[in-house]
Design an enzyme around this catalytic site. Sequence first.
Site, PDB file in Angstrom:
ATOM      1  N   GLU A  71      15.044  -3.598  -1.691  1.00  0.00           N
ATOM      2  CA  GLU A  71      15.945  -3.931  -2.784  1.00  0.00           C
ATOM      3  C   GLU A  71      15.316  -4.876  -3.810  1.00  0.00           C
ATOM      4  O   GLU A  71      16.011  -5.564  -4.534  1.00  0.00           O
ATOM      5  CB  GLU A  71      17.241  -4.548  -2.238  1.00  0.00           C
ATOM      6  CG  GLU A  71      18.101  -3.559  -1.494  1.00  0.00           C
ATOM      7  CD  GLU A  71      19.489  -4.089  -1.196  1.00  0.00           C
ATOM      8  OE1 GLU A  71      20.449  -3.316  -1.330  1.00  0.00           O
ATOM      9  OE2 GLU A  71      19.623  -5.282  -0.847  1.00  0.00           O
ATOM     10  N   PRO A 126       2.023  -8.631  -9.050  1.00  0.00           N
ATOM     11  CA  PRO A 126       2.773  -9.034 -10.239  1.00  0.00           C
ATOM     12  C   PRO A 126       3.273  -7.854 -11.061  1.00  0.00           C
ATOM     13  O   PRO A 126       3.965  -8.045 -12.068  1.00  0.00           O
ATOM     14  CB  PRO A 126       1.724  -9.813 -11.042  1.00  0.00           C
ATOM     15  CG  PRO A 126       0.454  -9.082 -10.760  1.00  0.00           C
ATOM     16  CD  PRO A 126       0.566  -8.620  -9.308  1.00  0.00           C
ATOM     17  N   LEU A 127       2.907  -6.635 -10.680  1.00  0.00           N
ATOM     18  CA  LEU A 127       3.159  -5.490 -11.544  1.00  0.00           C
ATOM     19  C   LEU A 127       4.634  -5.090 -11.563  1.00  0.00           C
ATOM     20  O   LEU A 127       5.163  -4.712 -12.612  1.00  0.00           O
ATOM     21  CB  LEU A 127       2.289  -4.315 -11.103  1.00  0.00           C
ATOM     22  CG  LEU A 127       0.783  -4.594 -11.188  1.00  0.00           C
ATOM     23  CD1 LEU A 127      -0.013  -3.469 -10.538  1.00  0.00           C
ATOM     24  CD2 LEU A 127       0.345  -4.794 -12.630  1.00  0.00           C
ATOM     25  N   GLU A 170       0.816  -1.196   0.000  1.00  0.00           N
ATOM     26  CA  GLU A 170       0.000   0.000   0.000  1.00  0.00           C
ATOM     27  C   GLU A 170       0.862   1.263   0.000  1.00  0.00           C
ATOM     28  O   GLU A 170       0.529   2.257  -0.639  1.00  0.00           O
ATOM     29  CB  GLU A 170      -0.932   0.008   1.217  1.00  0.00           C
ATOM     30  CG  GLU A 170      -1.979  -1.097   1.220  1.00  0.00           C
ATOM     31  CD  GLU A 170      -1.447  -2.392   1.817  1.00  0.00           C
ATOM     32  OE1 GLU A 170      -0.244  -2.465   2.130  1.00  0.00           O
ATOM     33  OE2 GLU A 170      -2.244  -3.339   1.960  1.00  0.00           O
TER      34      GLU A 170
END
Length: 439
Positions: A313, A338-339, A68
Amino acid sequence: MSNGLAFLALTAYRWGGMAAYPLAGPFLSYRAAKGKEDRLRRNERFGYPSLDRPQGPLVWVHAASVGETLAVIPLMRELRRRDINVLLTTGTVTSAELARFRLDGDIMHQYVPLDLKPAISRFLDYWHPDIAVTVESEIWPVTVMALHDRHIPQISVNARMSDRSFERWHRRLTIAEQLFGKLALVVAQSDMDAERFRDLGSWPVTVSGNLKVDTDAPPCDESLLALYAAQIGDRNTWAAISTFEGEEKIAAMVHRALKAHTGLLTIVVPRHPERSDEIEAMMVEKGLKVARRTRGDEITKDTDVLLGDTIGEMGLFLRLTEIAFVGRSLTGGGGGNPLEPAMLSCAVLAGPHVENFRESYQKLVRNGGARIVRDAEMLAKAVHFLSSNDLARAKMMDAGRDSVQEMRGALAATLKGLEPYINPLTVKARLEPKTAAQA
């Protein structure tokens, strides 16, 4: 349940929290001992500030956790561009670390106060937010009622409603209507989410798409990337990212099944880095040699697994591979985001439990940028196929990146919905004289 009974239930909840308030200290101490609370900033959870409130209008943005927080960064930067002060609250240690790494210094961060009346009252008395913006789906009854009592507009952006949450709220529809009806605006991710919020009493509700699509690709340290790329050389790699308990064991099984044929290096990035000791122990027990990012271990020819046990990272680890399995989808529930791997040109794999990102996966699968696997065996076959078939892998990588580009536009749609609330604050901010510290 009648409206009167629903009101009594919410009142009882609020006063029950008052009675439980003395127990909050020991509860947070217990969580701090487990690494789930920041011991040095624990007072923020009781509403005590650790920063000065600046002059001028202020928007309180609450993002529960890491995903978020990442989603709302572009929106917060747009608010700051309009000279509106932004206070971000989050609820987890990892999200606070991410805020420290990724946010500009002029966006303030505090831990979110507990949903107890003394803590919320203390927090609101000090910060006096002009608007409260929550990200995705959290509803905290005491907070919602306190903001409503103070006539502070509360807006839910990037809002989604999972199947489970909708069923739970729908069973308590009258209570839901008392709470969701207090939201000034809901900006939902999808038409389905919008319909569910309307069914629970929210109005008005608009649709924006997913804000996570409009975020920048996660950054990385270019010198570290070059170092690891040189150590890996021409070895095939794949990554299992945002993994939950049980999925690291599956990643180890996939590695052992494919290692002899491909010389594979497996990269594992757990969703909760504090589990890394037990993950390493499990892998060592299975005969695998593990290099840990936090130790700065070198990746040698006989290294089996690079364990990405750091925060902030993900951009580094995803740039070291072209195949990414997204966790919380085989043994966990809801699925991971998944973006980020798609926008960094990775072929995306995931288990069947991806309801938290249903629309994104539907788009990616339909366009050929992602594949759903049922189990460990199917995952191993997919990794083997993609790592040994350059053309198929390249087609998936291109399709994923193009799909993300097609889905962009949520930030503009969200800002359009927020205009009646933030435009007056922009005018006020730019008319007020700045102090020397703000100039």
